[in-house]
Scaffold this active site. Structure first.
Site, PDB file in Angstrom:
ATOM      1  N   SER A 120       0.825  -1.208   0.000  1.00 15.52           N
ATOM      2  CA  SER A 120       0.000   0.000   0.000  1.00 15.52           C
ATOM      3  C   SER A 120       0.857   1.254   0.000  1.00 15.52           C
ATOM      4  CB  SER A 120      -0.948  -0.007   1.199  1.00 15.52           C
ATOM      5  OG  SER A 120      -0.275  -0.394   2.359  1.00 15.52           O
ATOM      6  N   HIS A 141      -2.032  -2.748  -6.477  1.00 15.61           N
ATOM      7  CA  HIS A 141      -2.595  -2.444  -5.158  1.00 15.61           C
ATOM      8  C   HIS A 141      -4.107  -2.593  -5.185  1.00 15.61           C
ATOM      9  CE1 HIS A 141      -3.321   0.771  -1.859  1.00 15.61           C
ATOM     10  NE2 HIS A 141      -3.290  -0.438  -1.344  1.00 15.61           N
ATOM     11  N   GLU A 153      -4.958  -0.133  -8.173  1.00 18.83           N
ATOM     12  CA  GLU A 153      -3.974   0.906  -8.465  1.00 18.83           C
ATOM     13  C   GLU A 153      -2.713   0.198  -8.981  1.00 18.83           C
ATOM     14  OE1 GLU A 153      -2.892   4.852  -5.812  1.00 18.83           O
ATOM     15  OE2 GLU A 153      -2.976   2.941  -4.797  1.00 18.83           O
ATOM     16  N   ASN A 191      -3.592   6.070  -0.974  1.00 19.25           N
ATOM     17  CA  ASN A 191      -3.292   6.351   0.437  1.00 19.25           C
ATOM     18  C   ASN A 191      -2.747   7.757   0.666  1.00 19.25           C
ATOM     19  OD1 ASN A 191      -4.231   4.093   1.844  1.00 19.25           O
ATOM     20  ND2 ASN A 191      -2.606   2.887   0.883  1.00 19.25           N
TER      21      ASN A 191
END
Ligand code: CAA
Length: 285
Positions: A120, A141, A153, A191
């Protein structure tokens, strides 16, 4: 480029089992590996429950669920991954552990195989340099819960080739998911944006701006988020949230990414969210 037929998934936690499930549902042969036999047992049970739920609500035919189960095999040994076309790593978020694994996979996998990480926030470029094939290393991801979330992602490391990105994008299409490309910057896109919001919600709780329920209700009903940020932090895991904030803070160097002290305390006291039964809310495990 030959079509990817078989996939290895390393790490049978929540993310690894979800990833193995969606590949099996998409018709690929999946080899799920973990060093812990108990983790593999839990993963098979979790995948079984998820497939049953999907069948129960008419999102999947019972025969398709059985076929998916049949395409999945598990084991504690990495050697069978020598046969797969594509590997997704989903082990603990620790740079050295991941680099060691990538070096091992590089020595084992066929020279055409792609090596992806579900990290992540760890640098894909740093993982690529642990191998002799950095052009075939990328970030893939997935979002939690993997069987339900339509986004993946894809992270391009400094040496990742356009062919590798194209192969991964096509693979996401076969999973029925939308791929979005991100550069190899701390937190990537997801994130970089999500975690500061969650961290701010924890500051608001610590400063008694509102209760956990009040904060979650504001974001749920006021902003139409499917769940409030504190409940989402509990779902992701507070240890994972803290690790990501540390990567953002260290990597970007700006104090606006400083992990909230309440988040640090919760993790230190073992309140990790849904998986430990207690986070900002309580759960029956
Ligand atoms: N497999 C199959 N079905 C599942 C499932 C799973 N793993 N998990 C939940 N479901 C089903 C439930 O059984 C339920 O089915 P019914 O509608 O038939 O009852 C349905 O999904 C909805 O679940 P819930 O009623 O429990 O709750 P909900 O309506 O809030 O939906 C949710 C759950 C899809 C998780 C939704 O709340 C949501 O989208 N939340 C946000 C999730 C999110 O933001 N994820 C990204 C996190 S960030 C990340 O993962 C990246 C990172 O690096 C940190």
């Amino acid at each position: 480029m030959a079509e990817i037929q078989t996939v290895g998934v390393v790490g049978a936690g929540t993310m690894g089992s979800g990833i193995a499930q969606v590949f099996a549902q998409a018709g690929l042969g999946v080899r799920l590996q973990d060093v812990e036999p108990a983790a593999l047992d839990r993963a098979v049970a979790r995948i079984g429950r998820s497939l049953d739920k999907l069948v129960g609500k008419g999102a999947l035919e019972a025969a398709a669920a059985d076929a998916a189960r049949g395409r999945l095999s598990t084991g504690t040994d990495l050697d069978p991954l020598a046969e797969v076309d594509y590997v997704v790593e989903a082990i603990v978020e620790d740079l050295e552990a991941k680099r060691t694994l990538f070096a091992t996979l590089d020595g084992l996998a066929g020279e055409e195989a792609f090596l992806a990480s579900n990290t992540s926030s760890i640098s894909i470029t740093a993982l690529g340099t642990a191998t002799q094939r950095p052009e075939r290393v990328l970030g893939m991801h997935f979002m939690n819960p993997v069987p339900l979330m339509p986004l993946v992602e894809l992270i391009r490391g400094q040496a990742t080739s356009p062919d590798t990105m194209a192969a991964a994008t096509a693979l996401c299409g076969r999973l029925g998911k939308t791929a979005v490309e991100a550069a190899d910057c701390p937190g990537f896109i997801a994130n970089r944006i999500l975690m500061p919001m969650i961290n701010e919600a924890i500051y608001a709780l610590m400063e008694e701006v509102g209760t956990a329920d009040a904060i979650d209700t504001v974001m749920k009903l006021g902003m139409n988020h499917p769940m409030g940020p504190l409940r989402l932090a509990d779902l992701i895991g507070l240890d994972v949230c803290l690790a990501i904030m540390q990567v953002l803070h260290g990597g970007l160097g700006d104090d606006k990414y400083r992990p909230c002290p309440l988040l640090e305390q919760m993790v230190a006291s073992g309140r990790l969210g849904r998986k430990s039964g207690q986070g900002f809310h309580e759960y029956s495990t």
